[in-house]
Design an enzyme around this catalytic site. Structure first.
Site, short mmCIF file in Angstrom:
data_model
loop_
_atom_site.label_atom_id
_atom_site.label_comp_id
_atom_site.label_asym_id
_atom_site.label_seq_id
_atom_site.Cartn_x
_atom_site.Cartn_y
_atom_site.Cartn_z
N VAL A 34 0.84 -1.20 0.00
CA VAL A 34 0.00 0.00 0.00
C VAL A 34 0.87 1.25 0.00
O VAL A 34 0.61 2.21 -0.72
CB VAL A 34 -0.93 0.00 1.23
CG1 VAL A 34 -1.77 1.27 1.26
CG2 VAL A 34 -1.83 -1.23 1.21
N LYS A 37 5.13 2.81 1.30
CA LYS A 37 6.43 2.58 1.90
C LYS A 37 6.65 3.68 2.93
O LYS A 37 6.95 4.82 2.58
CB LYS A 37 7.53 2.60 0.83
CG LYS A 37 8.88 2.14 1.34
CD LYS A 37 9.88 1.99 0.22
CE LYS A 37 11.20 1.44 0.74
NZ LYS A 37 12.19 1.27 -0.35
N GLY A 38 6.44 3.34 4.20
CA GLY A 38 6.53 4.32 5.26
C GLY A 38 7.95 4.67 5.63
O GLY A 38 8.91 4.13 5.09
N GLY A 44 8.99 1.40 7.65
CA GLY A 44 8.80 0.14 6.96
C GLY A 44 7.54 0.20 6.11
O GLY A 44 6.78 1.16 6.17
N ASP A 55 -0.05 14.86 12.49
CA ASP A 55 0.30 14.62 11.09
C ASP A 55 -0.96 14.54 10.24
O ASP A 55 -1.13 13.62 9.43
CB ASP A 55 1.13 13.34 10.95
CG ASP A 55 1.96 13.32 9.67
OD1 ASP A 55 2.12 14.39 9.05
OD2 ASP A 55 2.43 12.24 9.29
#
Length: 398
Positions: free
Chosen positions: A97, A99-100, A103, A214
């Site tokens: 979904v 790429k943070g 991770g 955020d």
């Protein structure tokens, strides 16, 4: 003074090994190499088979024993219980979904329930290296506490030997940023609905003493009826009323001036972020261009005029100016202020009524788009603790 000196001397006489953090061994080259063994993406094989094959050919037995992770790694986070093999669900990876920063977020199928979830995967060595242990704990604690129709629901959270896992409901229609980029223009009726949903969420969180920190389009997901789900509580924290935060965190273009300057700041910082978001939805552009760092961004924010395009209605223009107020205490923040606002005239804030009808703009946009899954290049450093429950299917059924 004598007691202090004696205490200091006593500390210095301890064995040097006692001064090393217990995770220091994680940073040596061999240990990191062991966590990146080979490429796990060979078509038609489960990642358990892939790990075994690579592990046997690439790493001698003595290295495995010498650099195995200490036992504490599966005990240091009670918010992430260690599941027995029998209690773990069988999950299939269907795609990535996002790429943070720590991770990837995976799209996974729970084979037992035949239900799709979003799975956030956090490598422990990254959590420790970035000193975000407290934040991971608070993220799960907060999401277990909150229950709201416009917040992404938390599922299970657990840990393996080297990773933390956070599972949430999967939102099949992507995020608000993707919609905004595709639509180019979002009508004010839709902006009004989205604004009401987000106002209800932020009032709810702030009443619990929680700052999200955020709020941005990428963290607002769209469900199958086109309604919003606020997600990613990775930077959220409890700040009791009367107390203040000082950490500079968030996304530069959405950060309030008091956050950019290093604090102190409180819950009103989220309302500034909402103002930036609604400005972008209504005007088709951000009120201030992105800068290279927080000091440059603060300078840009302080000199910006926040002129709203003439095409924006008078009511929405007033709302944006009242949210993008540089004095935190003067920003709108009470629910009654929004209910009586000219922009929300005739708009309900009843949660059930807000969800009653699907959002046509979202449904029409998403039906006309074909979303392709990205390549699995984010999985190169996954290791053995994923092999017990996760596997790659030969084909990804979406």
């Amino acid at each position: 003074m004598g007691a202090t000196n004696s205490h200091t001397k006593g500390c210095n006489s301890l064995s040097p090994n006692l001064w090393n953090p217990p995770w220091k061994g994680l940073w040596n080259g061999d240990s990191l190499a062991a966590s990146r063994l080979g490429q796990l993406l060979v078509t038609g094989r489960t990642i358990k088979d892939k790990f075994r094959a690579t592990h046997q050919t690439s790493l001698p037995e003595e290295k495995t024993a010498e650099h195995s992770l200490p036992r504490y790694m599966s005990l240091f986070l009670p918010e992430f219980p260690v599941w027995s093999a029998a209690g773990q669900p069988e999950l299939k990876i269907l795609g990535c979904v996002a790429k943070g920063s720590l991770g990837p977020v995976l799209k996974v199928l729970n084979c037992t329930e035949q239900k799709v979830f979003a799975l956030k995967v956090l490598p422990k060595w990254e959590v420790l290296r970035r000193n975000t242990l407290r934040q991971c704990k608070e993220e799960v604690t907060i999401q277990r506490q909150v229950k709201h129709p416009f917040i992404q629901c938390l599922g299970e959270s657990w840990q393996g030997q080297r990773h933390l896992f956070i599972m949430c409901n999967y939102c099949s229609y992507g995020d608000l940023y993707s919609l905004w980029m595709s639509a180019k223009y979002i009508d004010e009726d839709t902006v009004r609905l989205f604004a009401a949903e987000l106002v209800s969420v932020l009032v709810y969180l702030h009443d619990l003493g929680i700052i999200h920190r955020d709020v941005k389009m990428e963290n607002i997901l769209l469900d199958e009826r086109g309604h919003l789900k606020l997600s990613d509580f990775g930077l959220s924290r409890h700040v009791p009323f009367g107390e203040r935060a000082y950490t500079i965190c968030g996304t530069l273009q959405y950060m309030a001036p008091e956050v950019l300057s290093g604090g102190p700041y409180g819950h009103s910082a989220d309302w500034w972020s909402l103002g930036v978001l609604l400005f972008a939805l209504a005007a088709g552009k951000f009120p201030v261009a992105p800068a290279r760092d927080h000091m440059s961004m603060l300078e840009s924010v302080n000199i910006a005029t926040y002129d709203v395009p003439e095409s924006v209605s008078r009511g929405l223009t007033h709302l944006l100016k009242e949210l993008l107020c540089k004095i935190p205490r003067q920003r709108l923040h009470y629910i009654h202020q929004f209910k009586s606002h000219i922009f929300f005239r005739g708009m309900t804030f009843d949660l059930a009524l807000l969800q009653k009808f699907p959002v046509d703009l979202v449904l029409n946009m998403r039906k006309s788009e074909v979303t392709e899954l990205p390549e699995f290049n984010v999985f190169d450093d996954f290791d053995c603790d994923l092999t017990e429950t996760l596997q790659f299917p030969n084909t990804c059924n979406t």
